[in-house]
Design a protein around this motif. Structure first.
Motif, PDB file in Angstrom:
ATOM      1  N   VAL A   1      43.332  10.746  33.816  1.00  0.00           N
ATOM      2  CA  VAL A   1      42.331  10.101  32.974  1.00  0.00           C
ATOM      3  C   VAL A   1      41.061   9.832  33.766  1.00  0.00           C
ATOM      4  CG1 VAL A   1      41.799   8.009  31.673  1.00  0.00           C
ATOM      5  CG2 VAL A   1      44.041   9.071  31.450  1.00  0.00           C
ATOM      6  N   VAL A   2      41.213   9.265  34.955  1.00  0.00           N
ATOM      7  CA  VAL A   2      40.054   8.952  35.792  1.00  0.00           C
ATOM      8  C   VAL A   2      39.374  10.239  36.251  1.00  0.00           C
ATOM      9  CG1 VAL A   2      39.284   7.804  37.894  1.00  0.00           C
ATOM     10  CG2 VAL A   2      41.106   6.791  36.523  1.00  0.00           C
ATOM     11  N   ALA A   3      40.173  11.247  36.598  1.00  0.00           N
ATOM     12  CA  ALA A   3      39.593  12.524  37.025  1.00  0.00           C
ATOM     13  C   ALA A   3      38.756  13.131  35.905  1.00  0.00           C
ATOM     14  CB  ALA A   3      40.701  13.479  37.445  1.00  0.00           C
ATOM     15  N   TRP A   4      39.247  13.057  34.698  1.00  0.00           N
ATOM     16  CA  TRP A   4      38.524  13.591  33.534  1.00  0.00           C
ATOM     17  C   TRP A   4      37.160  12.931  33.405  1.00  0.00           C
ATOM     18  CZ3 TRP A   4      41.188  13.826  28.034  1.00  0.00           C
ATOM     19  CH2 TRP A   4      40.324  14.441  27.135  1.00  0.00           C
ATOM     20  N   THR A   5      37.133  11.595  33.435  1.00  0.00           N
ATOM     21  CA  THR A   5      35.865  10.887  33.314  1.00  0.00           C
ATOM     22  C   THR A   5      34.954  11.169  34.495  1.00  0.00           C
ATOM     23  OG1 THR A   5      36.981   9.130  32.084  1.00  0.00           O
ATOM     24  CG2 THR A   5      34.817   8.611  32.983  1.00  0.00           C
ATOM     25  N   ALA A   6      35.525  11.268  35.682  1.00  0.00           N
ATOM     26  CA  ALA A   6      34.717  11.552  36.869  1.00  0.00           C
ATOM     27  C   ALA A   6      34.075  12.931  36.786  1.00  0.00           C
ATOM     28  CB  ALA A   6      35.582  11.442  38.127  1.00  0.00           C
ATOM     29  N   ILE A   7      34.827  13.914  36.316  1.00  0.00           N
ATOM     30  CA  ILE A   7      34.280  15.268  36.187  1.00  0.00           C
ATOM     31  C   ILE A   7      33.130  15.282  35.182  1.00  0.00           C
ATOM     32  CG2 ILE A   7      34.784  17.621  35.411  1.00  0.00           C
ATOM     33  CD1 ILE A   7      37.677  17.138  36.453  1.00  0.00           C
ATOM     34  N   GLU A   8      33.318  14.586  34.065  1.00  0.00           N
ATOM     35  CA  GLU A   8      32.263  14.553  33.058  1.00  0.00           C
ATOM     36  C   GLU A   8      31.034  13.782  33.530  1.00  0.00           C
ATOM     37  OE1 GLU A   8      34.089  13.113  29.466  1.00  0.00           O
ATOM     38  OE2 GLU A   8      34.605  15.156  28.845  1.00  0.00           O
ATOM     39  N   SER A   9      31.177  13.031  34.608  1.00  0.00           N
ATOM     40  CA  SER A   9      30.049  12.277  35.162  1.00  0.00           C
ATOM     41  C   SER A   9      29.274  13.072  36.198  1.00  0.00           C
ATOM     42  CB  SER A   9      30.556  10.972  35.787  1.00  0.00           C
ATOM     43  OG  SER A   9      31.232  10.165  34.838  1.00  0.00           O
ATOM     44  N   LEU A  10      29.814  14.211  36.628  1.00  0.00           N
ATOM     45  CA  LEU A  10      29.131  15.040  37.620  1.00  0.00           C
ATOM     46  C   LEU A  10      27.953  15.762  36.976  1.00  0.00           C
ATOM     47  CD1 LEU A  10      32.289  16.508  39.366  1.00  0.00           C
ATOM     48  CD2 LEU A  10      30.604  15.009  40.460  1.00  0.00           C
ATOM     49  N   THR A  11      26.832  15.783  37.648  1.00  0.00           N
ATOM     50  CA  THR A  11      25.633  16.452  37.133  1.00  0.00           C
ATOM     51  C   THR A  11      24.936  17.182  38.263  1.00  0.00           C
ATOM     52  OG1 THR A  11      24.299  14.465  37.526  1.00  0.00           O
ATOM     53  CG2 THR A  11      25.276  14.714  35.326  1.00  0.00           C
ATOM     54  N   GLY A  12      23.899  17.924  37.895  1.00  0.00           N
ATOM     55  CA  GLY A  12      23.073  18.591  38.898  1.00  0.00           C
ATOM     56  C   GLY A  12      23.734  19.833  39.459  1.00  0.00           C
ATOM     57  N   ASP A  13      23.157  20.354  40.541  1.00  0.00           N
ATOM     58  CA  ASP A  13      23.695  21.535  41.200  1.00  0.00           C
ATOM     59  C   ASP A  13      25.025  21.207  41.859  1.00  0.00           C
ATOM     60  OD1 ASP A  13      21.430  22.920  40.459  1.00  0.00           O
ATOM     61  OD2 ASP A  13      20.364  22.438  42.323  1.00  0.00           O
ATOM     62  N   GLY A  14      25.945  22.105  41.763  1.00  0.00           N
ATOM     63  CA  GLY A  14      27.238  21.895  42.386  1.00  0.00           C
ATOM     64  C   GLY A  14      27.190  22.143  43.886  1.00  0.00           C
ATOM     65  N   THR A  15      28.133  21.595  44.577  1.00  0.00           N
ATOM     66  CA  THR A  15      28.266  21.799  46.026  1.00  0.00           C
ATOM     67  C   THR A  15      29.593  22.493  46.299  1.00  0.00           C
ATOM     68  OG1 THR A  15      29.379  19.679  46.333  1.00  0.00           O
ATOM     69  CG2 THR A  15      26.955  19.687  46.440  1.00  0.00           C
ATOM     70  N   PRO A  16      29.757  23.077  47.479  1.00  0.00           N
ATOM     71  CA  PRO A  16      31.058  23.685  47.800  1.00  0.00           C
ATOM     72  C   PRO A  16      32.204  22.688  47.696  1.00  0.00           C
ATOM     73  CG  PRO A  16      29.389  24.423  49.353  1.00  0.00           C
ATOM     74  CD  PRO A  16      28.753  23.361  48.525  1.00  0.00           C
ATOM     75  N   GLU A  17      31.934  21.430  48.095  1.00  0.00           N
ATOM     76  CA  GLU A  17      32.978  20.412  48.017  1.00  0.00           C
ATOM     77  C   GLU A  17      33.368  20.131  46.561  1.00  0.00           C
ATOM     78  OE1 GLU A  17      30.885  20.322  51.738  1.00  0.00           O
ATOM     79  OE2 GLU A  17      30.132  20.075  49.688  1.00  0.00           O
ATOM     80  N   GLU A  18      32.367  20.097  45.676  1.00  0.00           N
ATOM     81  CA  GLU A  18      32.659  19.866  44.266  1.00  0.00           C
ATOM     82  C   GLU A  18      33.439  21.030  43.676  1.00  0.00           C
ATOM     83  OE1 GLU A  18      30.394  19.360  39.949  1.00  0.00           O
ATOM     84  OE2 GLU A  18      29.257  19.030  41.785  1.00  0.00           O
ATOM     85  N   ILE A  19      33.032  22.249  44.000  1.00  0.00           N
ATOM     86  CA  ILE A  19      33.743  23.422  43.477  1.00  0.00           C
ATOM     87  C   ILE A  19      35.194  23.412  43.939  1.00  0.00           C
ATOM     88  CG2 ILE A  19      33.874  25.931  43.597  1.00  0.00           C
ATOM     89  CD1 ILE A  19      30.807  25.964  43.687  1.00  0.00           C
ATOM     90  N   ALA A  20      35.416  23.038  45.203  1.00  0.00           N
ATOM     91  CA  ALA A  20      36.787  22.970  45.714  1.00  0.00           C
ATOM     92  C   ALA A  20      37.599  21.906  44.981  1.00  0.00           C
ATOM     93  CB  ALA A  20      36.760  22.678  47.218  1.00  0.00           C
ATOM     94  N   ALA A  21      36.967  20.764  44.697  1.00  0.00           N
ATOM     95  CA  ALA A  21      37.676  19.703  43.986  1.00  0.00           C
ATOM     96  C   ALA A  21      38.027  20.140  42.569  1.00  0.00           C
ATOM     97  CB  ALA A  21      36.813  18.440  43.965  1.00  0.00           C
ATOM     98  N   LEU A  22      37.088  20.778  41.899  1.00  0.00           N
ATOM     99  CA  LEU A  22      37.352  21.269  40.542  1.00  0.00           C
ATOM    100  C   LEU A  22      38.436  22.341  40.553  1.00  0.00           C
ATOM    101  CD1 LEU A  22      33.650  21.472  39.309  1.00  0.00           C
ATOM    102  CD2 LEU A  22      35.347  19.741  38.673  1.00  0.00           C
ATOM    103  N   HIS A  23      38.419  23.160  41.588  1.00  0.00           N
ATOM    104  CA  HIS A  23      39.442  24.202  41.729  1.00  0.00           C
ATOM    105  C   HIS A  23      40.823  23.581  41.822  1.00  0.00           C
ATOM    106  CE1 HIS A  23      40.618  28.230  43.846  1.00  0.00           C
ATOM    107  NE2 HIS A  23      41.278  28.019  42.731  1.00  0.00           N
ATOM    108  N   SER A  24      40.927  22.476  42.554  1.00  0.00           N
ATOM    109  CA  SER A  24      42.225  21.811  42.701  1.00  0.00           C
ATOM    110  C   SER A  24      42.711  21.268  41.364  1.00  0.00           C
ATOM    111  CB  SER A  24      42.121  20.685  43.732  1.00  0.00           C
ATOM    112  OG  SER A  24      41.329  19.610  43.246  1.00  0.00           O
ATOM    113  N   VAL A  25      41.775  20.826  40.527  1.00  0.00           N
ATOM    114  CA  VAL A  25      42.163  20.335  39.204  1.00  0.00           C
ATOM    115  C   VAL A  25      42.721  21.483  38.362  1.00  0.00           C
ATOM    116  CG1 VAL A  25      41.282  19.372  37.039  1.00  0.00           C
ATOM    117  CG2 VAL A  25      40.550  18.405  39.225  1.00  0.00           C
TER     118      VAL A  25
END
Length: 453
Positions: free
Chosen positions: A105-129
């Motif tokens: 639940v928290v991950a879902w809300t956190a992902i929807e709160s991400l904005t702007g250009d993505g970073t390698p760290e963000e892409i890796a985190a999304l990949h894990s999801v």
């Protein structure tokens, strides 16, 4: 982490049907938080969530974001993310820790709160999801897919090459162009997925959107035994291959009237010799929607075999379309019905369609016995498309008491281009009605210079 006790409250946080249900304001939030301390009632929790979903930006909300950010309670941690989002206190690094945390639940809300250009760290985190197979993480996986599509670029698209996503997380749901960029991989995978119940919609949808001709055979094989064949039928219609026609004809025996109606619609796109036969049989279907679809197909595509049925349709709400179909076919058997529609049908579209049919199909003049000026005008118009018919009715129309009948008579004389009518048309140049005089001048122009003298 301790899971939230009331699942309904979590659902209302993420899927709230209306925002702003409670008036915003620090005092209101303070009162709700005080009530929450004494009672974790779903109603109180929902009201707090509504306020923060509206982007409440107050010192109380900012303090709440910090106080609950590391809470062991999923609902409180989720509310902290919402509060931080509304007050502008979001930090990408802290958000990514939420994305990779233990709460879907928290991950879902956190992902929807991400904005702007993505970073390698963000892409890796999304990949894990996306790699998390737990059913509880489906909402977070969908949000991760949507975010990766928004980020774009080679690194983000590379995540999807593992094909760990499920139908609800298919990237083309958020970016149709992704489907076309990756068609070489999508087509064979979706063909393979056709028998899989999970992919009953997305696989045919993708193959249809890509107009994948190589998928026609597998689709035809799968659709005959599919529990939900409609998406496959629609895909075959989009691909548009005549090779699908025999399978579609077999499917017309399906027990579900929605399937039979869909088959008729697709056959109407594909055409073929079988179309008229199937549509004629469908006119006797037990389901009214199938009969209506059959009528639509017949009026667009029928040949002479369907004339008896089209004549019957002329007595239904499809009269205008049926008359147009009879005009297209040009069968003289239609003339009696067309004459009837031409003079007596209450719908103008049906009368006009019948007139077009009478103008096109060769037949004898039946005359106009009506005294209704509207019927006379239509008949005079028809005379302009029948140069071989007698002209005595046209001469009477020139002297008619209705101005529009006289104007129509002048137009008809011009259309027929008969110099013998010039004298009668010249008499209309002095008509008291300007519409008649205008029509007479145009008709004389068409009759040539000699007619004006």
């Amino acid at each position: 982490m301790r899971q939230v006790e009331d699942a309904l409250a979590v659902y209302e946080v993420l899927m709230a049907p209306e925002k702003g249900a409670v008036s915003a304001g620090p005092s209101t939030l303070q009162e709700l938080l005080a009530a929450y301390q004494t009672s974790r009632a779903p109603r109180i929790m929902s009201k707090i969530s509504f306020l923060l979903l509206d982007g409440l930006n107050t010192p109380v909300a900012a303090e709440l974001a910090e106080r609950w950010w590391d809470s062991d309670d999923d609902w409180e941690a989720n509310v902290a993310v919402l509060a931080a989002r509304g007050t502008g206190l979001l930090d990408r690094e802290r958000l990514l820790r939420k994305v990779t945390g233990d709460s879907s639940v928290v991950a879902w809300t956190a992902i929807e709160s991400l904005t702007g250009d993505g970073t390698p760290e963000e892409i890796a985190a999304l990949h894990s999801v996306l790699r998390n197979p737990d059913q509880m993480w489906e909402g977070a996986r969908v949000a991760a897919t949507k975010r990766l599509v928004a980020i774009g670029g080679l690194d983000a698209e590379a995540v999807f090459q593992e094909w760990t996503f499920r139908p609800a997380e298919a990237p083309w749901r958020f970016d149709r162009s992704w489907l076309h960029r990756n068609a070489a991989q999508v087509v064979p995978r979706m063909i393979e997925a056709l028998p899989t119940a999970w992919w009953y919609y997305e696989a045919p949808f993708a193959l249809g959107e890509l107009r994948a001709a190589e998928a026609v055979g597998p689709l035809c094989e799968a659709v005959l035994t599919a529990s939900q064949p409609l998406p496959m039928i629609e895909a075959l219609g989009k691909i548009g291959s005549a090779d699908a026609v025999p399978t579609l004809v077999r499917l017309f025996e399906h027990a579900d009237p929605k399937v039979r109606a869909a088959v008729l619609q697709v056959l109407g796109k594909l055409g073929g010799a079988e179309l008229t036969v199937v549509a004629m049989a469908a006119c006797d279907d037990t389901d009214v929607l199938v009969r209506q679809q059959a009528a639509r197909v017949l009026v667009r595509h029928a040949d002479a075999r369907a004339v008896p049925l089209l004549l019957h349709l002329c007595e239904t709400a499809h009269a205008a379309q049926a008359a147009d179909a009879l005009a297209r076919i040009g069968d003289p058997r239609a003339l009696p019905m067309l004459w009837h529609l031409f003079f007596h049908h209450p719908d103008k579209a049906a009368r006009h369609a019948a007139g077009r049919g009478l103008a096109r199909i060769d037949g004898a003049d039946r005359g106009c016995w009506s005294t209704d000026p509207q019927a006379v005008r239509a008949y005079v118009w028809l005379l302009g498309h029948k140069p071989g018919w007698p002209r005595h009715a046209l001469r009477r129309a020139i002297e008619h008491t209705d101005a529009l009948v006289r104007a129509r008579a002048a137009e008809t004389c011009g259309r027929l281009a008969d110099p013998a009518a010039a004298e009668d048309v010249r008499a209309l140049l002095d008509d008291p009605d300007p519409r008649v005089r205008t029509a007479a001048r145009h008709a004389l122009d068409r009759l040539g210079p000699e007619a004006e003298s």
